[in-house]
Design a protein around this motif. Structure first.
Motif, PDB file in Angstrom:
ATOM      1  N   TRP A 193       9.785   1.882  -6.264  1.00 46.99           N
ATOM      2  CA  TRP A 193       9.057   0.986  -7.159  1.00 46.99           C
ATOM      3  C   TRP A 193       9.914   0.644  -8.361  1.00 46.99           C
ATOM      4  CZ3 TRP A 193       8.458   6.214  -7.206  1.00 46.99           C
ATOM      5  CH2 TRP A 193       8.470   6.852  -8.436  1.00 46.99           C
ATOM      6  N   VAL A 194       9.476  -0.353  -9.110  1.00 45.97           N
ATOM      7  CA  VAL A 194      10.118  -0.746 -10.359  1.00 45.97           C
ATOM      8  C   VAL A 194       9.132  -0.397 -11.468  1.00 45.97           C
ATOM      9  CG1 VAL A 194      11.039  -2.665 -11.720  1.00 45.97           C
ATOM     10  CG2 VAL A 194      11.420  -2.587  -9.238  1.00 45.97           C
ATOM     11  N   ASP A 195       9.586   0.400 -12.443  1.00 51.59           N
ATOM     12  CA  ASP A 195       8.673   0.847 -13.498  1.00 51.59           C
ATOM     13  C   ASP A 195       8.505  -0.224 -14.585  1.00 51.59           C
ATOM     14  OD1 ASP A 195      10.875   0.997 -15.226  1.00 51.59           O
ATOM     15  OD2 ASP A 195      10.985   3.174 -15.168  1.00 51.59           O
ATOM     16  N   THR A 196       7.740   0.102 -15.609  1.00 52.74           N
ATOM     17  CA  THR A 196       7.429  -0.867 -16.668  1.00 52.74           C
ATOM     18  C   THR A 196       8.658  -1.250 -17.486  1.00 52.74           C
ATOM     19  OG1 THR A 196       6.771   0.969 -18.101  1.00 52.74           O
ATOM     20  CG2 THR A 196       5.024  -0.164 -16.867  1.00 52.74           C
ATOM     21  N   ASP A 197       9.722  -0.435 -17.435  1.00 55.23           N
ATOM     22  CA  ASP A 197      10.987  -0.762 -18.107  1.00 55.23           C
ATOM     23  C   ASP A 197      11.938  -1.506 -17.180  1.00 55.23           C
ATOM     24  OD1 ASP A 197      10.179   0.492 -20.479  1.00 55.23           O
ATOM     25  OD2 ASP A 197      10.873   2.448 -19.747  1.00 55.23           O
ATOM     26  N   ASN A 198      11.419  -1.965 -16.049  1.00 51.65           N
ATOM     27  CA  ASN A 198      12.194  -2.702 -15.063  1.00 51.65           C
ATOM     28  C   ASN A 198      13.316  -1.854 -14.436  1.00 51.65           C
ATOM     29  OD1 ASN A 198      12.203  -5.065 -13.571  1.00 51.65           O
ATOM     30  ND2 ASN A 198      13.873  -5.954 -14.778  1.00 51.65           N
ATOM     31  N   GLN A 199      13.072  -0.553 -14.360  1.00 56.62           N
ATOM     32  CA  GLN A 199      14.027   0.369 -13.744  1.00 56.62           C
ATOM     33  C   GLN A 199      13.554   0.714 -12.338  1.00 56.62           C
ATOM     34  OE1 GLN A 199      16.954   1.504 -15.276  1.00 56.62           O
ATOM     35  NE2 GLN A 199      16.357  -0.085 -16.734  1.00 56.62           N
ATOM     36  N   GLU A 200      14.487   0.685 -11.390  1.00 53.94           N
ATOM     37  CA  GLU A 200      14.140   1.066 -10.020  1.00 53.94           C
ATOM     38  C   GLU A 200      13.959   2.576  -9.955  1.00 53.94           C
ATOM     39  OE1 GLU A 200      16.905  -0.441  -7.159  1.00 53.94           O
ATOM     40  OE2 GLU A 200      16.603  -2.520  -7.796  1.00 53.94           O
ATOM     41  N   ARG A 201      12.888   3.000  -9.332  1.00 58.16           N
ATOM     42  CA  ARG A 201      12.566   4.419  -9.189  1.00 58.16           C
ATOM     43  C   ARG A 201      12.287   4.708  -7.726  1.00 58.16           C
ATOM     44  NH1 ARG A 201      14.297   6.208 -13.927  1.00 58.16           N
ATOM     45  NH2 ARG A 201      13.204   5.271 -15.666  1.00 58.16           N
ATOM     46  N   GLN A 202      12.399   5.989  -7.382  1.00 54.67           N
ATOM     47  CA  GLN A 202      12.044   6.421  -6.035  1.00 54.67           C
ATOM     48  C   GLN A 202      11.681   7.889  -6.044  1.00 54.67           C
ATOM     49  OE1 GLN A 202      15.256   5.898  -3.282  1.00 54.67           O
ATOM     50  NE2 GLN A 202      16.564   7.395  -4.256  1.00 54.67           N
ATOM     51  N   GLN A 203      10.885   8.259  -5.091  1.00 56.52           N
ATOM     52  CA  GLN A 203      10.575   9.660  -4.871  1.00 56.52           C
ATOM     53  C   GLN A 203      10.211   9.815  -3.406  1.00 56.52           C
ATOM     54  OE1 GLN A 203       7.256  10.300  -7.550  1.00 56.52           O
ATOM     55  NE2 GLN A 203       5.791  10.194  -5.858  1.00 56.52           N
ATOM     56  N   SER A 204      10.243  11.043  -2.934  1.00 56.52           N
ATOM     57  CA  SER A 204       9.872  11.298  -1.547  1.00 56.52           C
ATOM     58  C   SER A 204       9.049  12.577  -1.482  1.00 56.52           C
ATOM     59  CB  SER A 204      11.123  11.412  -0.670  1.00 56.52           C
ATOM     60  OG  SER A 204      11.941  12.473  -1.129  1.00 56.52           O
ATOM     61  N   ALA A 205       8.272  12.678  -0.436  1.00 61.36           N
ATOM     62  CA  ALA A 205       7.442  13.853  -0.233  1.00 61.36           C
ATOM     63  C   ALA A 205       7.215  14.052   1.259  1.00 61.36           C
ATOM     64  CB  ALA A 205       6.102  13.703  -0.948  1.00 61.36           C
ATOM     65  N   THR A 206       7.118  15.297   1.649  1.00 59.83           N
ATOM     66  CA  THR A 206       6.734  15.596   3.021  1.00 59.83           C
ATOM     67  C   THR A 206       5.259  15.265   3.168  1.00 59.83           C
ATOM     68  OG1 THR A 206       8.387  17.332   3.203  1.00 59.83           O
ATOM     69  CG2 THR A 206       6.537  17.437   4.743  1.00 59.83           C
ATOM     70  N   VAL A 207       4.913  14.650   4.288  1.00 57.58           N
ATOM     71  CA  VAL A 207       3.531  14.236   4.525  1.00 57.58           C
ATOM     72  C   VAL A 207       3.172  14.550   5.975  1.00 57.58           C
ATOM     73  CG1 VAL A 207       4.181  11.862   5.110  1.00 57.58           C
ATOM     74  CG2 VAL A 207       1.889  12.328   4.260  1.00 57.58           C
ATOM     75  N   VAL A 208       1.921  14.930   6.177  1.00 53.97           N
ATOM     76  CA  VAL A 208       1.403  15.175   7.519  1.00 53.97           C
ATOM     77  C   VAL A 208       0.097  14.399   7.664  1.00 53.97           C
ATOM     78  CG1 VAL A 208       0.573  16.875   9.187  1.00 53.97           C
ATOM     79  CG2 VAL A 208       2.404  17.499   7.577  1.00 53.97           C
TER      80      VAL A 208
END
Length: 145
Positions: free
Chosen positions: A112-127
């Motif tokens: 995603w792009v945050d409110t400061d126009n910075q690209e962000r990312q995260q990941s998580a294990t999902v089932v």
């Protein structure tokens, strides 16, 4: 040789058909989850709703604690509608998906792009757990940034 073929050919054919059937079932489960994630990316609540079990649960995992964050289709749809109403644009991708019985697991990466126009990312294990071809439960492990 003919007796050998007569004895083992039916078993080989049965094993092959079972393998094809199992592959189709696994592919179908993976496809349900992929369609759900694609609908999320398109903010298509109607499509997401069609893939949710009426008793869907979203369960957050933190250490040895499980917390049911959302319970029931209507609550899930309300939460998604509120989230989609924000200006946050995000894209989710399921990586390394594996199917085991009714479960589809993998690493969900969100960009995603945050409110400061910075690209962000995260990941998580999902089932994801499927029941009757619908998403019944989602276990979401802590995100890694």
């Amino acid at each position: 040789m003919q007796k050998f073929i007569q004895k083992f050919l039916p078993m080989a054919v049965a094993a092959m058909l079972f393998s094809v059937s199992a592959h189709a079932e696994m592919t179908g489960k993976h496809e349900v989850v992929t369609t759900y994630i694609n609908a999320y990316n398109q903010k298509d609540i109607e499509q997401m709703s069609s893939l949710m079990h009426p008793d869907i649960e979203w369960i957050d995992i933190a250490g040895s604690t499980q917390t049911v964050s959302v319970s029931g289709k209507q609550a899930m749809l309300q939460g998604l509608a509120a989230y989609f109403a924000t200006d946050l644009e995000s894209v989710s991708v399921l990586q390394g998906a594996a199917v085991n019985g009714p479960y589809v697991s993998g690493v969900e990466k969100v960009l995603w792009v945050d409110t400061d126009n910075q690209e962000r990312q995260q990941s998580a294990t999902v089932v994801y757990e499927l029941e009757d071809g619908l998403i019944r439960r989602v276990w979401y492990f802590p995100a890694v940034k």
